[in-house]
Design a protein around this motif. Sequence first.
Motif, PDB file in Angstrom:
ATOM      1  N   GLN A 180     -10.290   2.479   7.423  1.00 54.32           N
ATOM      2  CA  GLN A 180      -9.058   2.727   6.683  1.00 54.32           C
ATOM      3  C   GLN A 180      -9.113   2.094   5.300  1.00 54.32           C
ATOM      4  N   HIS A 181      -9.648   0.873   5.171  1.00 50.95           N
ATOM      5  CA  HIS A 181      -9.743   0.176   3.881  1.00 50.95           C
ATOM      6  C   HIS A 181     -10.695   0.898   2.950  1.00 50.95           C
ATOM      7  N   ALA A 182     -11.757   1.449   3.491  1.00 50.37           N
ATOM      8  CA  ALA A 182     -12.738   2.148   2.658  1.00 50.37           C
ATOM      9  C   ALA A 182     -12.222   3.508   2.215  1.00 50.37           C
ATOM     10  N   ASP A 183     -11.442   4.186   3.073  1.00 51.82           N
ATOM     11  CA  ASP A 183     -10.975   5.532   2.735  1.00 51.82           C
ATOM     12  C   ASP A 183      -9.739   5.512   1.854  1.00 51.82           C
ATOM     13  N   CYS A 184      -8.845   4.550   2.074  1.00 58.24           N
ATOM     14  CA  CYS A 184      -7.587   4.460   1.325  1.00 58.24           C
ATOM     15  C   CYS A 184      -6.845   5.801   1.339  1.00 58.24           C
ATOM     16  N   GLN A 185      -6.639   6.334   2.561  1.00 61.84           N
ATOM     17  CA  GLN A 185      -6.042   7.664   2.716  1.00 61.84           C
ATOM     18  C   GLN A 185      -4.538   7.626   2.972  1.00 61.84           C
ATOM     19  N   GLY A 186      -3.911   6.538   2.751  1.00 63.23           N
ATOM     20  CA  GLY A 186      -2.472   6.491   2.960  1.00 63.23           C
ATOM     21  C   GLY A 186      -2.080   5.307   3.821  1.00 63.23           C
ATOM     22  N   PRO A 187      -0.777   5.211   4.183  1.00 61.54           N
ATOM     23  CA  PRO A 187      -0.286   4.050   4.914  1.00 61.54           C
ATOM     24  C   PRO A 187      -0.806   4.019   6.346  1.00 61.54           C
ATOM     25  N   THR A 188      -1.029   2.802   6.843  1.00 61.63           N
ATOM     26  CA  THR A 188      -1.405   2.573   8.241  1.00 61.63           C
ATOM     27  C   THR A 188      -0.483   1.517   8.812  1.00 61.63           C
ATOM     28  N   VAL A 189      -0.243   1.580  10.122  1.00 65.79           N
ATOM     29  CA  VAL A 189       0.696   0.684  10.797  1.00 65.79           C
ATOM     30  C   VAL A 189      -0.064  -0.133  11.823  1.00 65.79           C
ATOM     31  N   ALA A 191       0.352  -3.597  14.715  1.00 61.76           N
ATOM     32  CA  ALA A 191       1.221  -4.515  15.455  1.00 61.76           C
ATOM     33  C   ALA A 191       0.618  -5.902  15.420  1.00 61.76           C
ATOM     34  N   LEU A 192       1.417  -6.913  14.991  1.00 62.19           N
ATOM     35  CA  LEU A 192       0.959  -8.296  14.940  1.00 62.19           C
ATOM     36  C   LEU A 192       1.230  -8.992  16.264  1.00 62.19           C
ATOM     37  N   SER A 193       0.536 -10.076  16.480  1.00 64.07           N
ATOM     38  CA  SER A 193       0.650 -10.789  17.761  1.00 64.07           C
ATOM     39  C   SER A 193       2.006 -11.436  17.937  1.00 64.07           C
ATOM     40  N   ASP A 194       2.693 -11.754  16.871  1.00 63.01           N
ATOM     41  CA  ASP A 194       3.991 -12.404  16.987  1.00 63.01           C
ATOM     42  C   ASP A 194       5.139 -11.415  17.145  1.00 63.01           C
ATOM     43  N   GLY A 195       4.818 -10.139  17.394  1.00 61.26           N
ATOM     44  CA  GLY A 195       5.850  -9.145  17.641  1.00 61.26           C
ATOM     45  C   GLY A 195       6.256  -8.354  16.420  1.00 61.26           C
ATOM     46  N   ARG A 196       5.762  -8.703  15.250  1.00 59.95           N
ATOM     47  CA  ARG A 196       6.118  -7.964  14.052  1.00 59.95           C
ATOM     48  C   ARG A 196       5.199  -6.760  13.884  1.00 59.95           C
ATOM     49  N   TRP A 197       5.676  -5.851  13.026  1.00 59.87           N
ATOM     50  CA  TRP A 197       4.890  -4.675  12.668  1.00 59.87           C
ATOM     51  C   TRP A 197       4.738  -4.655  11.148  1.00 59.87           C
ATOM     52  N   MET A 198       3.513  -4.318  10.663  1.00 59.79           N
ATOM     53  CA  MET A 198       3.298  -4.222   9.223  1.00 59.79           C
ATOM     54  C   MET A 198       2.701  -2.861   8.896  1.00 59.79           C
ATOM     55  N   GLN A 199       3.127  -2.395   7.690  1.00 57.82           N
ATOM     56  CA  GLN A 199       2.588  -1.138   7.168  1.00 57.82           C
ATOM     57  C   GLN A 199       1.772  -1.465   5.921  1.00 57.82           C
ATOM     58  N   ILE A 200       0.538  -0.988   5.842  1.00 59.01           N
ATOM     59  CA  ILE A 200      -0.384  -1.282   4.741  1.00 59.01           C
ATOM     60  C   ILE A 200      -0.609  -0.005   3.948  1.00 59.01           C
ATOM     61  N   GLU A 202      -2.858   1.198   0.737  1.00 63.09           N
ATOM     62  CA  GLU A 202      -4.015   0.802  -0.071  1.00 63.09           C
ATOM     63  C   GLU A 202      -4.398   1.931  -1.018  1.00 63.09           C
ATOM     64  N   LYS A 203      -4.702   1.558  -2.305  1.00 56.48           N
ATOM     65  CA  LYS A 203      -5.138   2.530  -3.310  1.00 56.48           C
ATOM     66  C   LYS A 203      -6.278   1.933  -4.137  1.00 56.48           C
ATOM     67  N   ARG A 204      -7.156   2.808  -4.579  1.00 51.22           N
ATOM     68  CA  ARG A 204      -8.290   2.416  -5.405  1.00 51.22           C
ATOM     69  C   ARG A 204      -7.839   2.191  -6.848  1.00 51.22           C
ATOM     70  N   TYR A 214       1.539  -4.834   1.587  1.00 56.12           N
ATOM     71  CA  TYR A 214       1.859  -5.078   2.997  1.00 56.12           C
ATOM     72  C   TYR A 214       3.383  -5.146   3.137  1.00 56.12           C
ATOM     73  N   THR A 215       3.940  -4.271   4.031  1.00 58.49           N
ATOM     74  CA  THR A 215       5.398  -4.189   4.204  1.00 58.49           C
ATOM     75  C   THR A 215       5.754  -4.503   5.652  1.00 58.49           C
ATOM     76  N   ASP A 216       6.758  -5.373   5.850  1.00 60.37           N
ATOM     77  CA  ASP A 216       7.233  -5.711   7.199  1.00 60.37           C
ATOM     78  C   ASP A 216       8.205  -4.598   7.658  1.00 60.37           C
ATOM     79  N   ILE A 217       7.786  -3.824   8.673  1.00 59.80           N
ATOM     80  CA  ILE A 217       8.614  -2.705   9.178  1.00 59.80           C
ATOM     81  C   ILE A 217       9.083  -2.987  10.606  1.00 59.80           C
ATOM     82  N   THR A 218       9.216  -4.261  10.932  1.00 55.36           N
ATOM     83  CA  THR A 218       9.611  -4.615  12.310  1.00 55.36           C
ATOM     84  C   THR A 218      10.988  -4.049  12.651  1.00 55.36           C
TER      85      THR A 218
END
Length: 922
Positions: A180-189, A191-200, A202-204, A214-218
């Motif tokens: 996903q980091h190499a392709d940078c094709q859009g947002p990815t979601v 799940a973190l271990s502490d119960g939160r969710w993040m949306q990443i 990435e753009k070149r 990085y956005t907290d979407i919990t």
Amino acid sequence: MIIPKPLPANRDAAPVPADADAARRIADLEQQVAKLTRINQSLMDRVERHVDGQGSAFSLFQTAISLENQVRSRTRSLEEALIDLEQSYQEAAMAREQAETARLRLFTAIEAVSGGFALFDADDRLVLFNQDYLSFWPGMAGDVHPGMSFSDMVHLAVQRKSVMDAYRDPDGWVRRRLRQHADCQGPTVHALSDGRWMQINEKRTNDGGVVAIYTDITALKRRETQQWKAALAQKSTLLQATLDNIFQGVAVYDAQLALVAWNNEFVRLLDLTPRCVRRGAVFADFQRFNDGLLAHGISEPRFLDPQNNPLPLRLEQTWFNGRVLDIERNPMPDGGFVLTFTDITERKRNEEALRDSERRIRLVTDAMPALIAYADADERYQFVNAPYRQWLHRPETAILGRRMRNVLAPAFYERSRAYIRQALAGQIVSFEVELTPTGDPDNLAEPRYAHVTFVPHIGLPHADQDRVILGLFTLMQDVTERRRADAAIKEANETLERRVTERTAALTALNGQLQQEIAERREVERALQSAKVEAEQANLSKTKFLAAASHDLLQPLNSARLFVSALAELEHTRKNRSLIDNIDVSLGAVEGLLDALLDISKLDAGAVSPEIVDFPIGSLLGPLSTEHQVLAQEQGLALRYVPSRAVVRSDIRLLRSIVQNFLSNAVRYTQRGGVLLGCRRRGDTLRIEVWDSGPGIPADQLDEIFKEFHQLHRGPMLGSPIGNSTKGEGRTRATGRGMGLGLAIVRRVAKVLDVTVETRSMVGRGSIFSVAVPLGTMTASAVARRVAGEGNARPLDGTLVLVLDDEPSALMGMQALLSTWGCEAAVASTGEEALEVLGRLPRPPDALIADFHLGDGHTGPDEVTRLRQVIAAGTGLAPPAIIVTADHTPEVEAQVKQHQYWMLKKPLNPAQLRALLSSMLG
């Protein structure tokens, strides 16, 4: 270039890329100044060392001047360079200040970003990030620093268990995240271990680096989860409602063989225990239930082992409760399977019925002499009967499914083809053709002929058609014998024509004689018809005469019976008692004779029409038992009655006459012992039986006793010595003789009711007379009759009875009889007089007794109804009523029954009247 950590900024760090040109210019100027200084020093040294050897002052002067010019020139250049250097230093300071301001603004902007920010260079190393970025990695925040590669950060996140996938699939998550980091094709979601969710996101960048937000979407994920759960619950409710409203039983098992859904039909069809259909139930629970059914359970191993046999499966099973189930198992894409159970019991029964019907049709058609076949619209045989197969000399397998032109002989098919086309066009066609056996065209036997009929099979029409022809029925009947008969008839007709011509003359001669005989026969026929009419008129006149005579005789006879019954209740000497008893018996004999003659005349004339109703047998047998109880006691007999609650369907009046004759004969001819009255159920009939311990009847006389005036046992005649009898003995001896008409009436009544009368007897032991009556159903009217028939009797002392009759002798006799029973009798001859008497009575009467015919066109039921209305208006209760009549016609009975009153026939039987009064008032 070294990038400092986030705020607070390091002021001693190298300038940002915007100061690079100024720094290079300053370095070049410093190098030039140093170079000029070295050149100047070198020139000074050369002047001092290279003095002209001749010591010429002029040369030295010239040299000094030249050097001075060079120094001055160099000095100006140096001054210019220093000026430029100072200016460059000023520009560099200004650029450095601007760069520092831009850097501070950039850091402030990055920190103000809502979410984590990270910048990676073209080598995928961390260049810049903010504090929110570190907040997404609480377990590794202290290890994140500029210059750290992205791959190291990903592996560190898995090592520190910062993401949920680190527990489930760490290697897979590392591969997916690097891709996903190499392709940078859009947002990815993630799940973190502490119960939160993040949306990443990435753009070149232009230089090949990567900018990540990085956005907290919990909170959003929680709302989505709640909405998903609500939608899932709604879908589950809809799914369960859908399952509960389909006619099939459905059960869904997941990949772990756990029951996740089912409907009520699944439980009902299989009669499952609660353990099999509960939350948490597994397929093993169903297997244990199935194993407990033994031979009635499912024995298919592929069904019982779904894990090793996951393919779709279908089978039929007869369940232990008798249902036939069509069972299907279909796998689901994510594992597990769906079971459906369809009740096909009715379909199986219909299939069996169709097969049975087909077998019967085949048996019938095979037994018919005609040749029967059915072909579809393509002229392919679908059915042939046995004679058709025998005609073709082929087995059924060589006929069915083949075309007619390939089965029939070519000549036969060609003769029939046009008719076949007409039948398939919807016409019914018939023709005669010679039967040529298929496969034997050279048959030299005598030809046979058949009448062939093609009938089209018309099906239901389609939308664009008037009708659809599905095929045709073939019916061929051998008419060879008919043709031969026609030929023989034709030949016979020709012969007959000749013989007719010959006999015409002889017949003409005989015609005159026949005409005379016909005239004589017509005269005889007219005489017979006249005689028949006269006989019918005579029979009708006899019936009317007997009815009228019996009515006129019964009126005075009824009064005589009432007076004798009242007289019998008084105390008398033995001699007078005997005379009274003989008078009573004589009157009873006359009454019985008149009733019997009237009944026989009505039955023989066909004037009796049964009124078939449902009624409890107790309403008939109970009063009969009560009536004959007194007679039996006077005879010294024990009359036992076994009550029954059965309901029968018959005419209660006619059936009563049968049972009454049985009881009367049993009491009359039994000298000692007793009589038993009871019932037995036999299928859909009820046998009413009367047992006695009398002398019995010889077997050769069982039919004779049903003839008129035929008696086997005769008691003493009237006029026996009186002086030797005590009270009641004269009655006992007198009642020992009947008239021989009772069983004759029984036979006629049984024929009218269409019931069976049987007699069994053993000489010296007794007899059994029985009648079999159809069972009925309990209706409201039947219940009313049973209640009325089962009333409890009570003493009549003090009972007030109002009697209404237009015959004074009848009134006096009734008043005398009721007085002997302890009743108070008030009498009236008309309805108006009865109203006056009613007004003078101290209290309302307990019962009403009225004659049917009261004179002047008035009837007892109408007057009684008027009296009861007056009494009910004053007291709220209307007393029961009894109608007595000597008119035994059905119309009178119908009118009394319409008013729902009791009816007794004249001459009255005092015991019957007393029993009825006691029952009514009980």
